[in-house]
Design a protein around this motif. Structure first.
Motif, PDB file in Angstrom:
ATOM      1  N   LEU A 173      -6.891   6.379  -1.061  1.00  0.00           N
ATOM      2  CA  LEU A 173      -6.089   6.828   0.448  1.00  0.00           C
ATOM      3  C   LEU A 173      -5.399   8.029  -0.338  1.00  0.00           C
ATOM      4  CD1 LEU A 173      -3.968   3.158  -0.074  1.00  0.00           C
ATOM      5  CD2 LEU A 173      -5.516   4.003   1.928  1.00  0.00           C
ATOM      6  N   SER A 217       2.473   3.682  10.077  1.00  0.00           N
ATOM      7  CA  SER A 217       2.290   4.620   8.983  1.00  0.00           C
ATOM      8  C   SER A 217       2.483   6.115   9.106  1.00  0.00           C
ATOM      9  CB  SER A 217       0.777   5.055   8.792  1.00  0.00           C
ATOM     10  OG  SER A 217      -0.106   5.386   9.315  1.00  0.00           O
ATOM     11  N   ALA A 244      -0.139  -0.318   8.594  1.00  0.00           N
ATOM     12  CA  ALA A 244      -0.364  -0.897   7.174  1.00  0.00           C
ATOM     13  C   ALA A 244       0.562  -2.080   6.300  1.00  0.00           C
ATOM     14  CB  ALA A 244      -0.697   0.251   6.087  1.00  0.00           C
ATOM     15  N   SER A 286      -6.718   9.993   2.565  1.00  0.00           N
ATOM     16  CA  SER A 286      -7.106   9.953   3.588  1.00  0.00           C
ATOM     17  C   SER A 286      -6.148  10.357   4.652  1.00  0.00           C
ATOM     18  CB  SER A 286      -5.840   8.112   3.994  1.00  0.00           C
ATOM     19  OG  SER A 286      -4.468   8.556   3.356  1.00  0.00           O
ATOM     20  N   VAL A 305       0.466   3.409   1.323  1.00  0.00           N
ATOM     21  CA  VAL A 305       1.158   4.038   2.456  1.00  0.00           C
ATOM     22  C   VAL A 305       2.162   3.951   3.090  1.00  0.00           C
ATOM     23  CG1 VAL A 305       0.228   4.036   5.074  1.00  0.00           C
ATOM     24  CG2 VAL A 305      -1.292   3.688   3.137  1.00  0.00           C
ATOM     25  N   LEU A 343      -2.710   9.823   5.240  1.00  0.00           N
ATOM     26  CA  LEU A 343      -1.323   9.514   5.264  1.00  0.00           C
ATOM     27  C   LEU A 343      -0.888   9.837   4.387  1.00  0.00           C
ATOM     28  CD1 LEU A 343      -3.462   5.749   5.753  1.00  0.00           C
ATOM     29  CD2 LEU A 343      -2.199   7.475   7.564  1.00  0.00           C
ATOM     30  N   LEU A 368       1.986   8.920   1.783  1.00  0.00           N
ATOM     31  CA  LEU A 368       1.495   7.957   1.125  1.00  0.00           C
ATOM     32  C   LEU A 368       3.202   7.978  -0.145  1.00  0.00           C
ATOM     33  CD1 LEU A 368      -1.709   8.646  -1.029  1.00  0.00           C
ATOM     34  CD2 LEU A 368      -0.966   7.058   1.404  1.00  0.00           C
TER      35      LEU A 368
END
Length: 720
Positions: A253, A273, A280, A256, A265, A258, A260
């Motif tokens: 992750l 997200s 998520a 990724s 996430v 994304l 965090l």
């Protein structure tokens, strides 16, 4: 065309088989969305339910009681299941990455991959410890540990609620088996710090009553083969060390792209997200506006909202917000059949709390075991005679179970006419033709499979190995191939994704076999079909069906049973572990086995649609000999005999069985007529060389066995 399937236009990919996704799949199966292609990716065919893990450790539940069968659930939902561990997501290319297979494209993705309690920063834990999460691996390790002989010492690292539950369950189970060598619960800080004062006092008292040694403020320096070394110099001897401390997100992750929060996430109230097309849920998600602890109750209540929002994302509908409750009822197992309940500072404990917890857990699991049976299509009131018989009482099988029967083929094709060309050598009964081109002898064959498994990469791999079987069975070396594909109706974008997965896999399999794909043909239809036409270069000798001699030993390189297993899977009646194992066996190439056998086999074929008995009968007819088969020696895929005993059969079984009506009718004997997909090689070899060849095959990774012997006499197969 009236009744034609509607085209697929959007890909929804569920990453992970956590509780939320499992519930989404069940609800989706009750009301599928037209035009959406749903995919589930998980490393295991089964997901383990965390709520019943302490009860399993204590011995109150069996191992199977914990499992949600994702194979059955995906079939019910009409979703394809990809068995593999995701290690990355590309937000630009809109692809999910799984090692060992082509990327999976998505329009909408959702993550429900849980957490891990692995401790990579603790020296020695990776080598000598077992994290409590992921649950499936821990459950398997505990089961083996529990059933060993002699006293057992266990250490649980992390004295939160999860660690305390595990420690009490271990102590109760081991004491009941007279194996209690001591259970120690360690924490680097204060035990049960996240619980209220009343609940903490009750749990500490119960830990003591169960005989668990609790060490607080215990700093660990090393986990070794003999146990746990503490920073103060003490050593806690242990035969099993597990970790239930904290919650770590998946490492991938962090790469990724994304947003965090401490590796988890971040999601908004709609469970989206930082990328609005990636959702998520569950423990891997962090709810920014309403942070909550990692607890299964939130994952379960997210499911209806996630389902609604996934559908809204691909239909243009309005999304809903998820509003988590502020507190929830905590039911904590106390080892024996007793539990503690805590909510809003109120604490209650006793056997009746256990019964309540057991009721909640078993009711949850029944939702996945007792899937609704969807009604079969109703036949038109006015229809032609014989339609019900032709339709049958079960779905038509895929793979080799969808072949035309042996008797039907022979009746329709009749005797094979002599070739009109001098460069074609007649080989009665063989699936491949023998050609001579410029002084070089080639074999040529064609085969295709109707889809039987939703993962196109696996489907293509098996189809390619299945088609290569005819080349390997004649001892030839694969040369070139063309691919023939029928794709289901779908948008251009989805067609491109499917084709990319199929052709990447096909090139890989054919390349590993030594063949090159030089072209092919693609068209659209109602469902996926994958086929290949192949040529192979012959070696010094060509192995055919017609050379078996009396006294030869009959060898088989793979177990049988894929037909009944895949038929049962289509009907939602197969265990997911059986299907995963069967797919792995079907995907085993037979090229190395062919190279081992080619210089010694007197006759050889691959076991496919006509079943073991039918293909052995082909050798008998071509060789003018009979075969005596040791029924008990024939290897079976796991679960095949259970399903045959329960009365399940492939849709091609009856046609295959009719070819040898005199053979005994027992579940094991019936499996000789089970159509195989990408089955093993069936070879007759001189008796003096059989053991040497079996040794070579075993060393090459083939579960080859001796299953019979050729005899003089009219062509027939007799059981011993």
């Amino acid at each position: 065309m009236i009744g034609a399937p509607l085209p697929l236009t959007r890909d929804i990919v569920l990453i992970g088989g956590g509780h939320t996704h499992a519930l989404v799949l069940r609800m989706w199966g009750m009301s599928p969305l037209a035009g959406a292609r749903l995919t589930l990716i998980d490393p295991s065919p089964k997901a383990t339910y965390s709520g019943m893990l302490p009860g399993f450790v204590a011995g109150h539940y069996g191992r199977d009681d914990l499992d949600i069968d994702l194979v059955r659930l995906a079939r019910f939902a009409g979703a394809r299941l990809i068995l593999g561990a995701v290690d990355g997501i590309d937000l630009v290319a809109r692809e999910v990455h799984v090692p060992g297979r082509p990327p999976i494209g998505f329009d909408i993705a959702s993550l429900d991959i849980g957490i891990t309690s692995a401790m990579p920063d603790l020296p020695g834990f990776a080598e000598h410890g077992i994290p409590a999460k992921p649950l499936g691996r821990f459950a398997a390790r505990w089961e083996a540990f529990r059933d060993e002989d002699g006293p057992a010492r266990a250490v649980v690292i992390g004295a939160g609620v999860a660690g305390a539950e595990l420690a009490m369950a271990m102590a109760y189970s081991l004491r009941g088996r007279d194996r209690n060598g001591g259970v120690t619960l360690l924490d680097h800080d204060r035990a049960l710090a996240g619980t209220g004062a009343g609940a903490r006092a009750r749990l500490l008292a119960e830990l003591s009553r169960q005989g668990v040694t609790l060490l607080e403020n215990a700093k660990i320096s090393l986990v070794g083969a003999e146990g746990v070394q503490l920073a103060d110099g003490r050593t806690i001897e242990a035969d099993l060390v597990t970790g239930a401390a904290g919650a770590r997100p998946a490492d991938w992750l962090s790469q990724s792209g994304l947003d965090l929060d401490h590796g988890f996430v971040t999601v908004d109230s709609r469970l989206r997200s930082s990328d609005p097309e990636v959702f998520a849920v569950g423990d891997c998600a962090h709810m920014v506006r309403n942070p909550r602890p990692k607890a299964g109750v939130y994952a379960v209540r997210q499911a209806p909202v996630l389902l609604h929002n996934l559908r809204a994302a691909v239909t243009g509908g309005q999304m809903r917000a998820y509003q988590p409750q502020k507190d929830y009822l905590k039911l904590i197992s106390l080892g024996q059949k007793s539990a503690l309940a805590e909510r809003l500072g109120l604490t209650l404990a006793g056997t009746w709390m256990w019964r309540w917890k057991d009721h909640i857990d078993t009711k949850f699991m029944r939702r996945f075991r007792e899937l609704p049976v969807m009604a079969a299509p109703v036949l038109p009131t006015e229809r032609t005679l014989g339609m019900a018989d032709a339709l049958g009482d079960k779905p038509m099988c895929g793979g080799c179970g969808a072949k035309v029967g042996r008797a039907t083929l022979r009746g329709a094709l009749g005797p094979e006419p002599a070739p009109a060309r001098e460069d074609i050598t007649p080989l009665p009964g063989d699936d491949a033709a023998l050609l001579t081109t410029g002084g070089v002898r080639q074999v040529m064959t064609s085969d295709h499979l109707r889809t039987f498994w939703g993962d196109w990469a696996v489907m293509t791999r098996v189809a390619a190995i299945h088609a290569l079987g005819d080349i390997w069975a004649m001892g030839a070396t694969p040369q070139v191939a063309t691919a023939t594909l029928i794709l289901p109706r779908q948008s251009n974008r989805l067609q491109a994704r499917m084709l990319a997965e199929i052709m990447t896999t096909a090139r890989e399999v054919m390349g590993q076999a030594g063949a090159a794909i030089v072209g092919g043909h693609t068209s659209l239809g109602d469902e996926l079909t994958v086929g290949f036409t192949l040529t192979g270069i012959c070696r010094d000798r060509v192995v055919t069906l017609g050379g078996a001699r009396a006294g030869d030993v009959v060898l088989l390189t793979k177990p049988i049973g894929s037909g009944v297993l895949m038929a049962a899977e289509m009907q939602g009646q197969a265990d997911g572990d059986w299907i995963a194992a069967a797919l792995e066996q079907m995907a085993q190439p037979q090229g190395a086995a062919s190279r081992i056998l080619v210089d010694h086999a007197t006759a050889m074929t691959d076991v496919t649609g006509f079943g073991l008995a039918g293909h052995l009968m082909n050798i008998c007819e071509a060789s003018g000999a009979s075969a005596r088969l040791d029924l008990d020696a024939v290897p079976l895929m796991e679960g095949a005999l259970d399903l045959a005993t329960a009365g399940l059969r492939s849709s091609l079984f009856a046609d295959n069985r009719a070819s040898l009506p005199e053979m005994e009718h027992t579940p094991r004997a019936d499996l000789l007529f089970d159509p195989q997909t990408a089955g093993g090689l069936l070879a007759s070899v001189p008796e003096a060389e059989a053991d040497t060849l079996l040794g070579a095959l075993s060393a090459a990774g083939y579960p080859a066995v001796r299953i019979g012997v050729m005899r003089e006499g009219p062509p027939r197969v007799v059981l011993t």
